[in-house]
Design a protein around this motif. Structure first.
Motif, PDB file in Angstrom:
ATOM      1  N   ASN A   3      -4.469   7.156   8.900  1.00 56.10           N
ATOM      2  CA  ASN A   3      -3.221   7.314   8.145  1.00 56.10           C
ATOM      3  C   ASN A   3      -2.741   5.982   7.563  1.00 56.10           C
ATOM      4  N   LYS A   4      -2.867   4.917   8.350  1.00 60.21           N
ATOM      5  CA  LYS A   4      -2.404   3.607   7.924  1.00 60.21           C
ATOM      6  C   LYS A   4      -3.178   3.107   6.716  1.00 60.21           C
ATOM      7  N   TYR A   5      -4.498   3.327   6.712  1.00 59.71           N
ATOM      8  CA  TYR A   5      -5.353   2.791   5.652  1.00 59.71           C
ATOM      9  C   TYR A   5      -5.887   3.873   4.719  1.00 59.71           C
ATOM     10  N   ALA A   6      -5.194   4.989   4.617  1.00 48.58           N
ATOM     11  CA  ALA A   6      -5.640   6.117   3.775  1.00 48.58           C
ATOM     12  C   ALA A   6      -5.696   5.748   2.296  1.00 48.58           C
ATOM     13  N   GLY A   7      -4.785   4.924   1.825  1.00 46.99           N
ATOM     14  CA  GLY A   7      -4.717   4.578   0.395  1.00 46.99           C
ATOM     15  C   GLY A   7      -5.754   3.563  -0.052  1.00 46.99           C
ATOM     16  N   LEU A   8      -6.536   3.002   0.863  1.00 51.82           N
ATOM     17  CA  LEU A   8      -7.511   1.976   0.497  1.00 51.82           C
ATOM     18  C   LEU A   8      -8.875   2.539   0.131  1.00 51.82           C
ATOM     19  N   GLY A   9      -9.044   3.831   0.209  1.00 51.99           N
ATOM     20  CA  GLY A   9     -10.311   4.456  -0.199  1.00 51.99           C
ATOM     21  C   GLY A   9     -11.396   4.484   0.849  1.00 51.99           C
TER      22      GLY A   9
END
Length: 73
Positions: A66-72
């Motif tokens: 969840n924390k790093y979901a936007g990094l691909g």
């Protein structure tokens, strides 16, 4: 040996990733405490010779995703 400089050596329970509890002697914690392992010989690829079995204790993996979901990833 000098008195009072060595840590207390006592029995503790060690809970492996598969739920097995093993009684060992250690200087960790207090007598009777339980140490829960995230990685042990039953799950680590260095001992199993294959892929690591991921055991999610306390939702750590989902928190990371969840924390790093936007990094691909």
């Amino acid at each position: 040996m000098k008195d009072g400089i060595h840590p207390d050596y006592h029995a503790i329970d060690v809970r492996l990733t598969d739920g097995t509890v093993v009684r060992m002697k250690s200087t960790w914690g207090k007598a009777g405490d339980t140490l829960a392992l995230d990685v042990d010989p039953a799950s680590h690829p260095a001992w199993t010779g294959g892929q690591q079995k991921l055991v999610d204790t306390g939702g750590r993996v989902s928190k990371f995703k969840n924390k790093y979901a936007g990094l691909g990833f």
